[in-house]
Design an enzyme around this catalytic site. Structure first.
Site: not given
Ligand code: NI
Length: 186
Positions: A46, A51, A91-92, A133-134, A137
């Site tokens: 995702g 991000q 998370c990235l 989660h996304e 962000h």
């Molecule tokens: Ni994330």
């Protein structure tokens, strides 16, 4: 297509609140493509526009093993959430760190696709968790915000130290292996 740079915690730009998308044009279509390419390359499951330093309400997901289930959500809103449970997330933007987060395991979402068409979709399990989660962000929120202050501080110090070490070795973040280690965005 292009690989986009992913912001890392505690970058203050990850705290921006994204704006609704009102223009559905070729620029948006290209952005969606670039975000998928960036997410798959990371690799992740995702990615929210926040991000990659684009502060618009757009996220992409694909929780399949073989890139067979790409999903685009623009201006998403959750209509219903049920069945709270715990899942380990990563998370990235917080590379190499995983922890348990409590969220609804079922959600009903309304969003638009990249052409501006409104749709509703029901998601469960990993897809439901990933979507929430996304969406966090897009509101400037990270999964580490659900952890204790002590844990969050430890994560922040670890990432800052790694960034310093990389800089002193002259290694660019994009070439380090830690991006490969992610949970929810794996
Ligand atoms: Ni994330």
């Amino acid at each position: 297509m292009a690989l986009l740079d992913i912001l890392e915690y505690p970058d203050p730009r990850l705290r921006n609140r994204a704006e609704p998308i009102t223009v559905f044009d070729a620029v948006l279509v290209k952005r969606v493509k670039d975000m998928f390419e960036t997410m798959y390359a990371a690799p992740g499951i995702g990615l929210a526009a926040t991000q990659v330093n684009v502060h618009q309400r757009l996220l992409v997901m694909d929780v399949s093993q073989d890139r067979s289930a790409p999903m685009v959500f623009i201006n998403p809103e959750i209509l219903e959430r049920r069945e709270v449970g715990v899942m380990e997330e990563g998370c990235l933007s917080v590379p190499g760190y995983f922890d348990d987060v409590e969220r609804a395991q079922y959600v009903k979402v309304r969003a638009q696709d990249q052409h501006g068409i409104t749709f509703e979709r029901e998601l469960s399990g990993l897809e439901a968790v990933c979507l929430q989660h996304e969406m966090d962000h897009l509101d400037g929120k990270l999964f580490v915000d659900y952890l204790s202050l002590l844990k969050r501080d430890r994560v922040r110090r670890k990432l800052e130290k790694e960034r310093k070490d990389r800089a002193s070795r002259g290694v660019s973040p994009a070439t380090t292996a830690d991006k490969a280690a992610v949970g929810v965005e794996r």
